[in-house]
Design a protein around this motif. Sequence first.
Motif, mmCIF file in Angstrom:
data_model
loop_
_atom_site.group_PDB
_atom_site.id
_atom_site.type_symbol
_atom_site.label_atom_id
_atom_site.label_comp_id
_atom_site.label_asym_id
_atom_site.label_seq_id
_atom_site.Cartn_x
_atom_site.Cartn_y
_atom_site.Cartn_z
ATOM 1 N N LEU A 102 0.827 -1.214 0.000
ATOM 2 C CA LEU A 102 0.000 0.000 0.000
ATOM 3 C C LEU A 102 0.861 1.264 0.000
ATOM 4 N N LYS A 103 1.955 1.234 0.740
ATOM 5 C CA LYS A 103 2.877 2.382 0.753
ATOM 6 C C LYS A 103 3.487 2.592 -0.631
ATOM 7 N N GLU A 104 3.806 1.496 -1.300
ATOM 8 C CA GLU A 104 4.354 1.588 -2.651
ATOM 9 C C GLU A 104 3.314 2.158 -3.616
ATOM 10 N N LEU A 105 2.062 1.738 -3.472
ATOM 11 C CA LEU A 105 0.997 2.260 -4.322
ATOM 12 C C LEU A 105 0.824 3.773 -4.144
ATOM 13 N N GLU A 106 1.000 4.254 -2.934
ATOM 14 C CA GLU A 106 0.842 5.686 -2.661
ATOM 15 C C GLU A 106 1.802 6.542 -3.487
ATOM 16 N N LYS A 107 2.894 5.960 -3.930
ATOM 17 C CA LYS A 107 3.870 6.686 -4.753
ATOM 18 C C LYS A 107 3.356 6.898 -6.181
ATOM 19 N N HIS A 108 2.266 6.204 -6.529
ATOM 20 C CA HIS A 108 1.784 6.200 -7.915
ATOM 21 C C HIS A 108 0.343 6.694 -8.029
ATOM 22 N N VAL A 109 -0.052 7.616 -7.169
ATOM 23 C CA VAL A 109 -1.417 8.154 -7.193
ATOM 24 C C VAL A 109 -1.709 8.768 -8.559
ATOM 25 N N SER A 164 3.669 -7.541 -6.951
ATOM 26 C CA SER A 164 4.585 -6.408 -7.039
ATOM 27 C C SER A 164 4.264 -5.552 -8.267
ATOM 28 N N ILE A 165 4.610 -4.282 -8.172
ATOM 29 C CA ILE A 165 4.417 -3.344 -9.257
ATOM 30 C C ILE A 165 5.620 -3.448 -10.182
ATOM 31 N N VAL A 166 5.365 -3.655 -11.480
ATOM 32 C CA VAL A 166 6.472 -3.793 -12.425
ATOM 33 C C VAL A 166 6.564 -2.617 -13.389
ATOM 34 N N ALA A 167 5.494 -1.818 -13.505
ATOM 35 C CA ALA A 167 5.528 -0.654 -14.394
ATOM 36 C C ALA A 167 4.403 0.297 -14.028
ATOM 37 N N THR A 168 4.574 1.561 -14.406
ATOM 38 C CA THR A 168 3.533 2.565 -14.198
ATOM 39 C C THR A 168 3.479 3.458 -15.426
ATOM 40 N N GLY A 169 2.362 4.178 -15.568
ATOM 41 C CA GLY A 169 2.248 5.111 -16.675
ATOM 42 C C GLY A 169 1.061 6.038 -16.492
ATOM 43 N N ASP A 170 1.032 7.083 -17.302
ATOM 44 C CA ASP A 170 -0.096 8.007 -17.272
ATOM 45 C C ASP A 170 -1.330 7.397 -17.928
ATOM 46 N N SER A 171 -1.130 6.378 -18.758
ATOM 47 C CA SER A 171 -2.243 5.660 -19.391
ATOM 48 C C SER A 171 -2.019 4.165 -19.205
ATOM 49 N N ILE A 172 -3.082 3.410 -19.388
ATOM 50 C CA ILE A 172 -2.956 1.956 -19.276
ATOM 51 C C ILE A 172 -2.045 1.431 -20.383
ATOM 52 N N THR A 200 -5.278 9.244 -2.411
ATOM 53 C CA THR A 200 -5.323 8.638 -1.077
ATOM 54 C C THR A 200 -6.468 9.164 -0.224
ATOM 55 N N ASP A 201 -7.087 10.259 -0.656
ATOM 56 C CA ASP A 201 -8.229 10.767 0.107
ATOM 57 C C ASP A 201 -9.558 10.194 -0.392
#
Length: 77
Positions: free
Chosen positions: A14-21, A36-44, A67-68
């Motif tokens: 959950l803490k790791e997810l907070e970095k990718h709001v 585990s999270i392997v990639a992130t992006g502004d779009s799917i 987070t709110d």
Amino acid sequence: MIKQEPDSKELDFLKELEKHVNKWVAIVGYGSDEESIVATGDSILEARQKAESQGFKDTTFFKVPPTDKIFVPLVPV
């Protein structure tokens, strides 16, 4: 059985997810102890391309809400 309190591994995730709001995340091992999270992006599409470029084909995607906000998935009955 529904657990009352998240364990330390879940809290770390959950803490790791907070970095990718407000980002799309690509996750491997979704729902398992090896999640585990392997990639992130502004779009799917961006998250998918990044995950696939690293060799991850079997991934789960979702957009991390602010987070709110609280997200409660509905399951049809």
